[in-house]
Write a protein that holds these residues in place. Structure first.
Motif, PDB file in Angstrom:
ATOM      1  N   LEU A 175      13.252  -2.896  17.387  1.00 47.21           N
ATOM      2  CA  LEU A 175      12.597  -3.671  18.440  1.00 47.21           C
ATOM      3  C   LEU A 175      12.623  -2.974  19.795  1.00 47.21           C
ATOM      4  O   LEU A 175      12.021  -3.469  20.749  1.00 47.21           O
ATOM      5  N   GLY A 176      13.331  -1.860  19.902  1.00 48.11           N
ATOM      6  CA  GLY A 176      13.349  -1.117  21.154  1.00 48.11           C
ATOM      7  C   GLY A 176      14.665  -1.128  21.898  1.00 48.11           C
ATOM      8  O   GLY A 176      14.745  -0.586  23.010  1.00 48.11           O
ATOM      9  N   SER A 177      15.702  -1.745  21.320  1.00 46.41           N
ATOM     10  CA  SER A 177      17.012  -1.698  21.963  1.00 46.41           C
ATOM     11  C   SER A 177      17.529  -0.260  21.971  1.00 46.41           C
ATOM     12  O   SER A 177      17.294   0.513  21.038  1.00 46.41           O
ATOM     13  N   THR A 178      18.245   0.075  23.019  1.00 49.16           N
ATOM     14  CA  THR A 178      18.878   1.386  23.129  1.00 49.16           C
ATOM     15  C   THR A 178      20.350   1.264  22.753  1.00 49.16           C
ATOM     16  O   THR A 178      20.887   0.156  22.629  1.00 49.16           O
ATOM     17  N   GLN A 179      21.020   2.401  22.632  1.00 54.93           N
ATOM     18  CA  GLN A 179      22.454   2.365  22.371  1.00 54.93           C
ATOM     19  C   GLN A 179      23.186   1.678  23.514  1.00 54.93           C
ATOM     20  O   GLN A 179      24.153   0.951  23.302  1.00 54.93           O
ATOM     21  N   GLU A 180      22.701   1.890  24.745  1.00 57.16           N
ATOM     22  CA  GLU A 180      23.305   1.224  25.897  1.00 57.16           C
ATOM     23  C   GLU A 180      23.163  -0.291  25.794  1.00 57.16           C
ATOM     24  O   GLU A 180      24.111  -1.039  26.063  1.00 57.16           O
ATOM     25  N   ASN A 181      21.974  -0.753  25.395  1.00 58.89           N
ATOM     26  CA  ASN A 181      21.773  -2.190  25.195  1.00 58.89           C
ATOM     27  C   ASN A 181      22.726  -2.733  24.133  1.00 58.89           C
ATOM     28  O   ASN A 181      23.382  -3.759  24.319  1.00 58.89           O
ATOM     29  N   TRP A 182      22.805  -2.015  23.015  1.00 59.94           N
ATOM     30  CA  TRP A 182      23.650  -2.460  21.907  1.00 59.94           C
ATOM     31  C   TRP A 182      25.117  -2.525  22.312  1.00 59.94           C
ATOM     32  O   TRP A 182      25.812  -3.496  22.007  1.00 59.94           O
ATOM     33  N   ASP A 183      25.570  -1.480  23.001  1.00 63.26           N
ATOM     34  CA  ASP A 183      26.969  -1.451  23.436  1.00 63.26           C
ATOM     35  C   ASP A 183      27.280  -2.616  24.371  1.00 63.26           C
ATOM     36  O   ASP A 183      28.368  -3.208  24.308  1.00 63.26           O
ATOM     37  N   MET A 184      26.307  -2.969  25.229  1.00 65.95           N
ATOM     38  CA  MET A 184      26.500  -4.096  26.137  1.00 65.95           C
ATOM     39  C   MET A 184      26.671  -5.392  25.357  1.00 65.95           C
ATOM     40  O   MET A 184      27.597  -6.178  25.614  1.00 65.95           O
ATOM     41  N   TRP A 185      25.795  -5.624  24.361  1.00 68.53           N
ATOM     42  CA  TRP A 185      25.890  -6.857  23.582  1.00 68.53           C
ATOM     43  C   TRP A 185      27.182  -6.899  22.777  1.00 68.53           C
ATOM     44  O   TRP A 185      27.809  -7.953  22.648  1.00 68.53           O
ATOM     45  N   MET A 186      27.588  -5.763  22.231  1.00 61.96           N
ATOM     46  CA  MET A 186      28.814  -5.739  21.434  1.00 61.96           C
ATOM     47  C   MET A 186      30.051  -5.975  22.305  1.00 61.96           C
ATOM     48  O   MET A 186      31.003  -6.638  21.882  1.00 61.96           O
ATOM     49  N   LEU A 187      30.036  -5.431  23.514  1.00 60.79           N
ATOM     50  CA  LEU A 187      31.144  -5.676  24.433  1.00 60.79           C
ATOM     51  C   LEU A 187      31.227  -7.160  24.769  1.00 60.79           C
ATOM     52  O   LEU A 187      32.308  -7.766  24.771  1.00 60.79           O
ATOM     53  N   HIS A 188      30.073  -7.757  25.032  1.00 50.42           N
ATOM     54  CA  HIS A 188      30.026  -9.193  25.311  1.00 50.42           C
ATOM     55  C   HIS A 188      30.477  -9.994  24.090  1.00 50.42           C
ATOM     56  O   HIS A 188      31.254 -10.948  24.203  1.00 50.42           O
ATOM     57  N   GLN A 189      29.999  -9.590  22.903  1.00 46.79           N
ATOM     58  CA  GLN A 189      30.354 -10.315  21.685  1.00 46.79           C
ATOM     59  C   GLN A 189      31.853 -10.293  21.440  1.00 46.79           C
ATOM     60  O   GLN A 189      32.459 -11.321  21.098  1.00 46.79           O
ATOM     61  N   THR A 190      32.472  -9.145  21.619  1.00 49.56           N
ATOM     62  CA  THR A 190      33.905  -9.021  21.391  1.00 49.56           C
ATOM     63  C   THR A 190      34.696  -9.940  22.316  1.00 49.56           C
ATOM     64  O   THR A 190      35.689 -10.546  21.913  1.00 49.56           O
ATOM     65  N   ALA A 191      34.226 -10.061  23.546  1.00 48.34           N
ATOM     66  CA  ALA A 191      34.969 -10.837  24.541  1.00 48.34           C
ATOM     67  C   ALA A 191      34.677 -12.338  24.478  1.00 48.34           C
ATOM     68  O   ALA A 191      35.553 -13.150  24.762  1.00 48.34           O
ATOM     69  N   HIS A 192      33.449 -12.711  24.100  1.00 44.06           N
ATOM     70  CA  HIS A 192      33.027 -14.093  24.355  1.00 44.06           C
ATOM     71  C   HIS A 192      32.346 -14.824  23.205  1.00 44.06           C
ATOM     72  O   HIS A 192      31.980 -15.983  23.367  1.00 44.06           O
ATOM     73  N   ASP A 193      32.108 -14.171  22.065  1.00 45.22           N
ATOM     74  CA  ASP A 193      31.356 -14.818  20.995  1.00 45.22           C
ATOM     75  C   ASP A 193      32.275 -15.244  19.854  1.00 45.22           C
ATOM     76  O   ASP A 193      33.211 -14.517  19.500  1.00 45.22           O
ATOM     77  N   TYR A 194      31.953 -16.406  19.271  1.00 44.83           N
ATOM     78  CA  TYR A 194      32.757 -16.972  18.196  1.00 44.83           C
ATOM     79  C   TYR A 194      31.806 -17.434  17.090  1.00 44.83           C
ATOM     80  O   TYR A 194      31.361 -18.577  17.075  1.00 44.83           O
ATOM     81  N   HIS A 195      31.464 -16.512  16.209  1.00 45.00           N
ATOM     82  CA  HIS A 195      30.526 -16.816  15.134  1.00 45.00           C
ATOM     83  C   HIS A 195      31.231 -17.558  14.004  1.00 45.00           C
ATOM     84  O   HIS A 195      32.301 -17.143  13.553  1.00 45.00           O
ATOM     85  N   SER A 196      30.618 -18.618  13.540  1.00 38.12           N
ATOM     86  CA  SER A 196      31.170 -19.439  12.466  1.00 38.12           C
ATOM     87  C   SER A 196      30.205 -19.422  11.285  1.00 38.12           C
ATOM     88  O   SER A 196      28.992 -19.271  11.467  1.00 38.12           O
ATOM     89  N   PRO A 197      30.707 -19.590  10.057  1.00 37.92           N
ATOM     90  CA  PRO A 197      29.804 -19.646   8.905  1.00 37.92           C
ATOM     91  C   PRO A 197      28.832 -20.816   9.020  1.00 37.92           C
ATOM     92  O   PRO A 197      29.174 -21.881   9.542  1.00 37.92           O
ATOM     93  N   THR A 198      27.642 -20.620   8.502  1.00 36.62           N
ATOM     94  CA  THR A 198      26.639 -21.692   8.532  1.00 36.62           C
ATOM     95  C   THR A 198      27.175 -22.958   7.880  1.00 36.62           C
ATOM     96  O   THR A 198      26.975 -24.071   8.384  1.00 36.62           O
ATOM     97  N   VAL A 199      27.880 -22.800   6.756  1.00 38.62           N
ATOM     98  CA  VAL A 199      28.397 -23.970   6.049  1.00 38.62           C
ATOM     99  C   VAL A 199      29.419 -24.724   6.901  1.00 38.62           C
ATOM    100  O   VAL A 199      29.548 -25.952   6.789  1.00 38.62           O
ATOM    101  N   TRP A 200      30.138 -24.018   7.775  1.00 40.84           N
ATOM    102  CA  TRP A 200      31.086 -24.695   8.666  1.00 40.84           C
ATOM    103  C   TRP A 200      30.340 -25.672   9.567  1.00 40.84           C
ATOM    104  O   TRP A 200      30.785 -26.816   9.765  1.00 40.84           O
ATOM    105  N   HIS A 201      29.225 -25.216  10.131  1.00 44.62           N
ATOM    106  CA  HIS A 201      28.437 -26.093  11.003  1.00 44.62           C
ATOM    107  C   HIS A 201      27.961 -27.328  10.235  1.00 44.62           C
ATOM    108  O   HIS A 201      28.040 -28.461  10.742  1.00 44.62           O
TER     109      HIS A 201
END
Length: 229
Positions: A175-201
Motif C-alpha cells: 500500500l506504500g508504507s515505508t520501513q520508517e512508517n512500519w517502525d513507527m507503528w510497531m513502536l506504538h504497538q509495543t507500547a500501547h496496543d493490546y490485541h485480543s483474540p476475536t473469540v474473546w470479544h
C-alpha cells in the motif's frame, strides 16, 4: 508520562497526517467501513450515534453518508485529532465532539444511543478495561440498539498472531508504507496496543448481556464484530 497521556500525545502528533498513514497501513481499509455499515439492520433508523475513537473523522464521514440526519457524537482522547474533525466537518451542526478516555466515558443519560460504532481503536486498552467498556456501552444503548466495531485482533495462539503480523507488513508495504512508517507503528504497538483474540470479544460481549453477537467480516487481523442489545 502515563500510558494514557502517551497515547494522546502520539495521536496529537499524527493528527494532520493520520488519514494518509492509516490508508497506507491497513489493508482493505474502505472494505472494513463498508461491511461495518452494510450489516446494520435496515430497520434501524438511529437518531443518536456514538463514534468511539473517531480519529480524524473517517468513520464519522461514513456515518453521515448512511445516516445524514442522525446526531453523531464523535469521541476521541486526542484534542488535536478532534480539532481536525471540527475543521473537516465545519458547518455540519449534527456532529458533537467529546474529548474523553474510553475508561472514563461521561454521558449523563443512560440508554441514550441507538448505534455505537468504532474503528481500530478499542485495542488501545487492556482486556479488563475492554470488558468494563462493553458493560458501559451496553448501558448506553437503547433496547435493540447496535454496537458494531472494527478492530485489530490477535489469534488463538502466538504462532498465528505472528503470521498475522508478517502478512500485515507485506500488505502495508504494498500500500506504500515505508520501513520508517512500519517502525513507527510497531513502536506504538509495543507500547500501547493490546490485541485480543476475536473469540474473546465475542465471549465478553455475550457475558455482558448482548442478545446476539457475530463476526461479520475478517481479514488477517482485522475483524468487524456486531452485537445487538
Amino acid at each position: 508520562m502515563n500510558k494514557t497521556q502517551s497515547v494522546e500525545s502520539f495521536y496529537d502528533e499524527l493528527s494532520n497526517q493520520y488519514t494518509e498513514l492509516i490508508r497506507k497501513c491497513v489493508p482493505r481499509y474502505e472494505e472494513i467501513f463498508y461491511n461495518l455499515f452494510h450489516y446494520i439492520p435496515s430497520g434501524l433508523k438511529p437518531r443518536n450515534i456514538l463514534d468511539l475513537g473517531c480519529g480524524t473523522g473517517n468513520l464519522t464521514a461514513a456515518a453521515l453518508q448512511y445516516y445524514p440526519t442522525a446526531q453523531i457524537h464523535a469521541l476521541d482522547i486526542s484534542g488535536d485529532i478532534l480539532d481536525e474533525c471540527r475543521q473537516r466537518f465545519a458547518g455540519i451542526s449534527n456532529i458533537h465532539y467529546h474529548q474523553q478516555d474510553f475508561n472514563q466515558l461521561d454521558f449523563k443519560d443512560e440508554s441514550s444511543f441507538d448505534l455505537v460504532i468504532s474503528s481500530i481503536a478499542i485495542h488501545h486498552i487492556v482486556d479488563a478495561d475492554k470488558a468494563a467498556l462493553y458493560i458501559k456501552l451496553h448501558g448506553l444503548l437503547k433496547p435493540g440498539g447496535i454496537f458494531v466495531f472494527a478492530d485489530q485482533t490477535s489469534g488463538m495462539n502466538d504462532e498465528i498472531y505472528q503470521k498475522h503480523i508478517a502478512r500485515w507488513k507485506q500488505e502495508a508495504f504494498k500500500l506504500g508504507s515505508t520501513q520508517e512508517n512500519w517502525d513507527m507503528w510497531m513502536l506504538h504497538q509495543t507500547a500501547h496496543d493490546y490485541h485480543s483474540p476475536t473469540v474473546w470479544h465475542l465471549d465478553q460481549l455475550r457475558h455482558t448481556g448482548f442478545a446476539a453477537v457475530d463476526v461479520i467480516w475478517k481479514n488477517i487481523m482485522w475483524s468487524v464484530i456486531m452485537s445487538v442489545k
